[in-house]
Design a protein around this motif. Sequence first.
Motif, PDB file in Angstrom:
ATOM      1  N   LYS A  15       0.729  -1.379   0.065  1.00 57.48           N
ATOM      2  CA  LYS A  15      -0.075   0.135   0.136  1.00 57.48           C
ATOM      3  C   LYS A  15       1.136   1.254  -0.043  1.00 57.48           C
ATOM      4  CE  LYS A  15      -3.780   0.299   2.642  1.00 57.48           C
ATOM      5  NZ  LYS A  15      -4.701   0.243   3.677  1.00 57.48           N
ATOM      6  N   LEU A  16       1.970   1.217   0.781  1.00 56.74           N
ATOM      7  CA  LEU A  16       2.816   2.434   0.893  1.00 56.74           C
ATOM      8  C   LEU A  16       3.623   2.556  -0.736  1.00 56.74           C
ATOM      9  CD1 LEU A  16       4.825   4.516   2.241  1.00 56.74           C
ATOM     10  CD2 LEU A  16       6.309   2.395   2.595  1.00 56.74           C
ATOM     11  N   MET A  17       4.115   1.622  -1.312  1.00 60.24           N
ATOM     12  CA  MET A  17       4.743   1.816  -2.507  1.00 60.24           C
ATOM     13  C   MET A  17       3.559   1.963  -3.712  1.00 60.24           C
ATOM     14  SD  MET A  17       7.898   1.890  -1.984  1.00 60.24           S
ATOM     15  CE  MET A  17       9.121   1.437  -0.993  1.00 60.24           C
ATOM     16  N   HIS A  18       2.847   1.368  -3.657  1.00 58.82           N
ATOM     17  CA  HIS A  18       1.600   1.428  -4.792  1.00 58.82           C
ATOM     18  C   HIS A  18       0.745   2.492  -4.721  1.00 58.82           C
ATOM     19  CE1 HIS A  18      -1.820   0.125  -7.037  1.00 58.82           C
ATOM     20  NE2 HIS A  18      -1.119  -0.160  -7.906  1.00 58.82           N
ATOM     21  N   ASP A  19      -0.061   2.578  -3.434  1.00 58.86           N
ATOM     22  CA  ASP A  19      -1.181   3.687  -3.354  1.00 58.86           C
ATOM     23  C   ASP A  19      -0.722   4.863  -3.012  1.00 58.86           C
ATOM     24  OD1 ASP A  19      -2.674   1.405  -3.795  1.00 58.86           O
ATOM     25  OD2 ASP A  19      -3.512   1.045  -1.764  1.00 58.86           O
ATOM     26  N   LEU A  20       0.513   5.282  -2.244  1.00 62.59           N
ATOM     27  CA  LEU A  20       1.031   6.312  -1.680  1.00 62.59           C
ATOM     28  C   LEU A  20       2.124   7.030  -2.453  1.00 62.59           C
ATOM     29  CD1 LEU A  20       0.505   5.445   2.196  1.00 62.59           C
ATOM     30  CD2 LEU A  20      -1.125   6.799   0.746  1.00 62.59           C
ATOM     31  N   VAL A  21       3.152   5.985  -2.423  1.00 60.10           N
ATOM     32  CA  VAL A  21       4.166   6.805  -3.290  1.00 60.10           C
ATOM     33  C   VAL A  21       4.065   6.683  -4.765  1.00 60.10           C
ATOM     34  CG1 VAL A  21       6.645   6.183  -3.607  1.00 60.10           C
ATOM     35  CG2 VAL A  21       5.841   5.818  -1.419  1.00 60.10           C
ATOM     36  N   LYS A  22       3.318   5.721  -5.178  1.00 61.51           N
ATOM     37  CA  LYS A  22       2.890   5.412  -6.635  1.00 61.51           C
ATOM     38  C   LYS A  22       4.345   5.293  -7.295  1.00 61.51           C
ATOM     39  CE  LYS A  22      -1.291   8.213  -6.791  1.00 61.51           C
ATOM     40  NZ  LYS A  22      -1.430   8.346  -5.054  1.00 61.51           N
ATOM     41  N   VAL A  23       4.947   4.105  -6.744  1.00 67.71           N
ATOM     42  CA  VAL A  23       6.292   3.759  -7.655  1.00 67.71           C
ATOM     43  C   VAL A  23       5.892   3.356  -8.920  1.00 67.71           C
ATOM     44  CG1 VAL A  23       8.159   2.064  -7.545  1.00 67.71           C
ATOM     45  CG2 VAL A  23       7.469   3.225  -5.415  1.00 67.71           C
ATOM     46  N   LYS A  24       6.804   3.664  -9.775  1.00 72.34           N
ATOM     47  CA  LYS A  24       6.672   3.403 -11.572  1.00 72.34           C
ATOM     48  C   LYS A  24       7.651   2.392 -11.849  1.00 72.34           C
ATOM     49  CE  LYS A  24       4.672   7.839 -12.482  1.00 72.34           C
ATOM     50  NZ  LYS A  24       4.901   8.523 -10.941  1.00 72.34           N
ATOM     51  N   LYS A  25       7.436   1.909 -12.816  1.00 72.30           N
ATOM     52  CA  LYS A  25       8.452   0.806 -13.380  1.00 72.30           C
ATOM     53  C   LYS A  25       9.728   1.686 -13.871  1.00 72.30           C
ATOM     54  CE  LYS A  25       9.345  -2.749 -16.797  1.00 72.30           C
ATOM     55  NZ  LYS A  25       8.456  -3.578 -17.863  1.00 72.30           N
ATOM     56  N   GLY A  26      10.889   1.260 -13.378  1.00 74.53           N
ATOM     57  CA  GLY A  26      12.073   1.787 -13.965  1.00 74.53           C
ATOM     58  C   GLY A  26      12.417   2.817 -12.895  1.00 74.53           C
ATOM     59  N   GLU A  27      11.577   3.082 -12.016  1.00 74.97           N
ATOM     60  CA  GLU A  27      12.382   4.407 -11.089  1.00 74.97           C
ATOM     61  C   GLU A  27      13.115   3.837 -10.297  1.00 74.97           C
ATOM     62  OE1 GLU A  27       9.082   7.742 -10.364  1.00 74.97           O
ATOM     63  OE2 GLU A  27       8.801   5.873  -9.335  1.00 74.97           O
ATOM     64  N   SER A  28      14.064   4.583  -9.516  1.00 70.79           N
ATOM     65  CA  SER A  28      15.005   4.173  -8.454  1.00 70.79           C
ATOM     66  C   SER A  28      14.475   4.361  -7.276  1.00 70.79           C
ATOM     67  CB  SER A  28      16.333   5.077  -8.555  1.00 70.79           C
ATOM     68  OG  SER A  28      17.129   4.674 -10.008  1.00 70.79           O
ATOM     69  N   VAL A  29      14.505   3.513  -6.169  1.00 71.23           N
ATOM     70  CA  VAL A  29      13.901   3.360  -5.013  1.00 71.23           C
ATOM     71  C   VAL A  29      15.117   3.181  -4.025  1.00 71.23           C
ATOM     72  CG1 VAL A  29      12.389   2.561  -3.185  1.00 71.23           C
ATOM     73  CG2 VAL A  29      11.585   2.995  -5.801  1.00 71.23           C
TER      74      VAL A  29
END
Length: 348
Positions: A15-29
């Motif tokens: 939920k943190l990464m998908h719903d709040l941070v909205k991480v996209k394919k190819g991004e650096s985390v």
Amino acid sequence: MPKYRDLELANACYKLMHDLVKVKKGESVLITTDTKPDFGIIEEMAKAAEILGAKTMIAYHSTPKGYGALTMPYLPDPLIACVDQTDVWIEMNDQWLLYSPIWDKAVTNGRTRQVMLGGLAVDQFVRCIGEVDLEAQLEFQDKLTAMTKAAKHMRITNAAGTDIEFDNDPNRPVTNEGDYSWPGGHFMIGQIGWAPKEDTIQGVIAFDGTISGGGDAELGFLEEPVKYIIKDGRIQDIVGGWQAAKLKAYFAKLDDPNMYIAAHVCYGVNPNAKLEGCTTEDERIWGSTQWGFGHQGTCYSGGAPRNAVSHIDGICKDCTIYIDGEMILENGKFVHPELAALAAKLGK
């Protein structure tokens, strides 16, 4: 081998990464941590980011002493070099890099989305992120944020002795924690914060929850209220018992005039937060307000940071709040009709 609440933790991290941070394919985390946090949380965060297609790295280092700029002498050069070279930086550090020079650089580069979650344990992470109805929470926060942005004058009181008034600056941002999709500094959901006009802040702030950021004078839970006497946004005196005396001595030891200036005020509105001694959770207990003094980030100033050697936060429980003379919160319970209806959806 199953671990404690590992399924619930996996859900919360997704939920943190998908719903709040909205991480996209190819991004650096990038996930940073010192040696105190539960590493299991960090592993689950990394897994969630990888599932979403991110390029993920964990930076693990020894625990600094103090918060903010005080951490800098303890940090390895590779860490200093990398925090502003990523799309997403999740900070899990117990001793915060928040408000340090490298944090200022990262949150003002126009690229990095920095999320401060320092010190959370598994139960806190699951409770305050995984088990929160995000849609209802953001609906409530959006309404309260809009009311605060429109406010000209505010007053906050509580039973411990808080009685503080101030004017808001319409040109400064009001941070609504829950949407981490844009570059800058972010914090755990359940908080709304802003910086009033400093020269209008007058009265007494009485902390009766916890105080954090005191380095070798860390107070944690308060045995009796610690009161800041405020004039024109600056601490004139710190009064109370032995804890107040200890904090007053620590301020003097830092020898930085900017430590005495109010940096921000925040609402605590996470329906699942408990006062347990972890600042990241404590600041979000329902019906509280939280004041920070010292370093002021751009997320509150709306412009350049106001530098200070550190940052100290305190919690005022069960507040009463007036916006332009209208009471919206009474002894920790929202009484404004629209806010009360939205709070009910969150079980409050």
